[in-house]
Design an enzyme around this catalytic site. Sequence first.
Site, PDB file in Angstrom:
ATOM      1  N   ARG A  26     -13.177  -7.786   4.290  1.00 53.72           N
ATOM      2  CA  ARG A  26     -12.655  -7.576   5.652  1.00 53.72           C
ATOM      3  C   ARG A  26     -13.785  -7.454   6.671  1.00 53.72           C
ATOM      4  NH1 ARG A  26      -8.365  -6.664   2.704  1.00 53.72           N
ATOM      5  NH2 ARG A  26      -6.293  -6.396   3.654  1.00 53.72           N
ATOM      6  N   ARG A  50      -9.650   4.809   6.475  1.00 50.16           N
ATOM      7  CA  ARG A  50      -8.259   4.444   6.172  1.00 50.16           C
ATOM      8  C   ARG A  50      -7.999   4.475   4.670  1.00 50.16           C
ATOM      9  NH1 ARG A  50      -6.043  -1.371   8.068  1.00 50.16           N
ATOM     10  NH2 ARG A  50      -7.160  -2.060   6.198  1.00 50.16           N
ATOM     11  N   ARG A  66       0.855  -1.193   0.000  1.00 51.63           N
ATOM     12  CA  ARG A  66       0.000   0.000   0.000  1.00 51.63           C
ATOM     13  C   ARG A  66       0.891   1.243   0.000  1.00 51.63           C
ATOM     14  NH1 ARG A  66      -3.297  -2.008   5.266  1.00 51.63           N
ATOM     15  NH2 ARG A  66      -4.766  -3.427   4.271  1.00 51.63           N
TER      16      ARG A  66
HETATM   17  N1  GDP Z   1      -1.722 -15.571   9.890  1.00 52.25           N
HETATM   18  C1  GDP Z   1      -0.997 -14.469   9.640  1.00 52.25           C
HETATM   19  N2  GDP Z   1      -1.625 -13.254   9.594  1.00 52.25           N
HETATM   20  C2  GDP Z   1      -0.857 -12.187   9.334  1.00 52.25           C
HETATM   21  C3  GDP Z   1       0.533 -12.252   9.114  1.00 52.25           C
HETATM   22  N3  GDP Z   1       0.989 -10.977   8.891  1.00 52.25           N
HETATM   23  C4  GDP Z   1      -0.093 -10.152   8.966  1.00 52.25           C
HETATM   24  N4  GDP Z   1      -1.185 -10.888   9.229  1.00 52.25           N
HETATM   25  C5  GDP Z   1      -2.568 -10.431   9.403  1.00 52.25           C
HETATM   26  O1  GDP Z   1      -3.177 -10.360   8.142  1.00 52.25           O
HETATM   27  C6  GDP Z   1      -4.309  -9.492   8.244  1.00 52.25           C
HETATM   28  C7  GDP Z   1      -4.404  -8.649   7.009  1.00 52.25           C
HETATM   29  O2  GDP Z   1      -3.344  -7.752   7.049  1.00 52.25           O
HETATM   30  P1  GDP Z   1      -3.358  -6.564   5.946  1.00 52.25           P
HETATM   31  O3  GDP Z   1      -3.443  -7.148   4.595  1.00 52.25           O
HETATM   32  O4  GDP Z   1      -2.178  -5.698   6.304  1.00 52.25           O
HETATM   33  O5  GDP Z   1      -4.743  -5.872   6.161  1.00 52.25           O
HETATM   34  P2  GDP Z   1      -5.301  -4.989   7.328  1.00 52.25           P
HETATM   35  O6  GDP Z   1      -5.461  -5.893   8.545  1.00 52.25           O
HETATM   36  O7  GDP Z   1      -6.615  -4.554   6.772  1.00 52.25           O
HETATM   37  O8  GDP Z   1      -4.347  -3.852   7.579  1.00 52.25           O
HETATM   38  C8  GDP Z   1      -4.094  -8.688   9.529  1.00 52.25           C
HETATM   39  O9  GDP Z   1      -4.998  -9.196  10.512  1.00 52.25           O
HETATM   40  C9  GDP Z   1      -2.683  -9.035   9.952  1.00 52.25           C
HETATM   41  O10 GDP Z   1      -2.541  -9.053  11.364  1.00 52.25           O
HETATM   42  C10 GDP Z   1       1.161 -13.533   9.172  1.00 52.25           C
HETATM   43  O11 GDP Z   1       2.371 -13.698   9.006  1.00 52.25           O
HETATM   44  N5  GDP Z   1       0.364 -14.608   9.431  1.00 52.25           N
HETATM   45  N1  ADP Z   2      -7.959   4.321  18.824  1.00 47.71           N
HETATM   46  C1  ADP Z   2      -8.192   4.755  17.557  1.00 47.71           C
HETATM   47  N2  ADP Z   2      -9.060   5.772  17.361  1.00 47.71           N
HETATM   48  C2  ADP Z   2      -9.305   6.214  16.093  1.00 47.71           C
HETATM   49  N3  ADP Z   2      -8.755   5.713  14.966  1.00 47.71           N
HETATM   50  C3  ADP Z   2      -7.877   4.690  15.134  1.00 47.71           C
HETATM   51  C4  ADP Z   2      -7.545   4.166  16.408  1.00 47.71           C
HETATM   52  N4  ADP Z   2      -6.640   3.154  16.232  1.00 47.71           N
HETATM   53  C5  ADP Z   2      -6.422   3.065  14.892  1.00 47.71           C
HETATM   54  N5  ADP Z   2      -7.152   3.982  14.234  1.00 47.71           N
HETATM   55  C6  ADP Z   2      -7.228   4.197  12.778  1.00 47.71           C
HETATM   56  O1  ADP Z   2      -8.035   3.144  12.268  1.00 47.71           O
HETATM   57  C7  ADP Z   2      -7.532   2.701  10.989  1.00 47.71           C
HETATM   58  C8  ADP Z   2      -7.178   1.211  11.076  1.00 47.71           C
HETATM   59  O2  ADP Z   2      -6.030   1.075  11.911  1.00 47.71           O
HETATM   60  P1  ADP Z   2      -4.928  -0.029  11.513  1.00 47.71           P
HETATM   61  O3  ADP Z   2      -3.816   0.117  12.504  1.00 47.71           O
HETATM   62  O4  ADP Z   2      -4.615   0.051  10.069  1.00 47.71           O
HETATM   63  O5  ADP Z   2      -5.769  -1.365  11.796  1.00 47.71           O
HETATM   64  P2  ADP Z   2      -5.349  -2.900  11.521  1.00 47.71           P
HETATM   65  O6  ADP Z   2      -3.854  -2.934  11.455  1.00 47.71           O
HETATM   66  O7  ADP Z   2      -5.910  -3.648  12.699  1.00 47.71           O
HETATM   67  O8  ADP Z   2      -6.014  -3.266  10.224  1.00 47.71           O
HETATM   68  C9  ADP Z   2      -6.308   3.551  10.698  1.00 47.71           C
HETATM   69  O9  ADP Z   2      -6.702   4.648   9.876  1.00 47.71           O
HETATM   70  C10 ADP Z   2      -5.887   4.054  12.068  1.00 47.71           C
HETATM   71  O10 ADP Z   2      -5.224   5.309  11.991  1.00 47.71           O
END
Ligand code: GDP
Ligand code: ADP
Length: 217
Positions: free
Chosen positions: A163, A152, A59
């Site tokens: 998601r 986000r 991203r």
């Molecule tokens: N099982 C597993 N999950 C992972 C790993 N790395 C990241 N994730 C999880 O994959 C999910 C999707 O991550 P991402 O594509 O970054 O999407 P986001 O959660 O929407 O920011 C998140 O819940 C991460 O915690 C990994 O190595 N193994």
């Molecule tokens: N406590 C909070 N209050 C408001 N916004 C938050 C908080 N924690 C995270 N965010 C925002 O929510 C969105 C998702 O957070 P992110 O860390 O990407 O979630 P995840 O990694 O679990 O997918 C981001 O835009 C982040 O800045």
Amino acid sequence: MLESQLGNLSTEPTVAPAKPLVVVISGPSGVGKDAVIKQLQEARPDLHFVVTATSRQRRPGEQEGVDYFFVSEERFKQWVHAGDMLEHAVVYGEYKGIQRSQVTNALARGTDVVLRLDVQGAATIRHLIPEAVSIFLVAESEAKLVSRLIARKTEPLDKMLVRVETARQEMSCIQDFDYVVNNRDGELDQAVGQIEAIIVAEKLKVWRQNAKAGESL
Ligand SMILES: Nc1nc2c(ncn2[C@@H]2O[C@H](COP(=O)(O)OP(=O)(O)O)[C@@H](O)[C@H]2O)c(=O)[nH]1
Ligand SMILES: Nc1ncnc2c1ncn2[C@@H]1O[C@H](COP(=O)(O)OP(=O)(O)O)[C@@H](O)[C@H]1O
């Protein structure tokens, strides 16, 4: 003299230093795992935050080797077949996985390890490393979770819907976790503080002073 009454006083440490901790932070997409971990890294630079591998496209703003190791699906599958992965799963349609060496090397250095995983990964690690601590992060409501995902702006609508749909199933895994932390809107600091407190308290558990973390890896 007191010593003559008591004999030689031992100078051995009363308790052995706790073995390194494996901490899993999980929860539905959008709850704030990345935001929490980024702030935790600043507060606890001594912790090793494992960078995991993914076949997902990078991203804007994400950095190679910081947010993920971004690899092709083919390369990812090669790592799996080579036995390099401690855990891997398909998460929201993309491969995600932990390179075994990242965890074993950190534990061998005596460093506490933090893993950001989805609920599938958390279940695998719970099986492989029973002494790991698992923390489930939630937003205060589904509506707040969806609004965070929308704000986000990292996914097109179809991927965001995947998601959100998966979030409902992921929430049903909450009972499998050791702790749940509510990352309320605007209260990120409090959520990070609670996770720091969990880590401190877990290190002080009596049985951890003698257990060996990750022996089974
Ligand atoms: N099982 C597993 N999950 C992972 C790993 N790395 C990241 N994730 C999880 O994959 C999910 C999707 O991550 P991402 O594509 O970054 O999407 P986001 O959660 O929407 O920011 C998140 O819940 C991460 O915690 C990994 O190595 N193994
Ligand atoms: N406590 C909070 N209050 C408001 N916004 C938050 C908080 N924690 C995270 N965010 C925002 O929510 C969105 C998702 O957070 P992110 O860390 O990407 O979630 P995840 O990694 O679990 O997918 C981001 O835009 C982040 O800045």
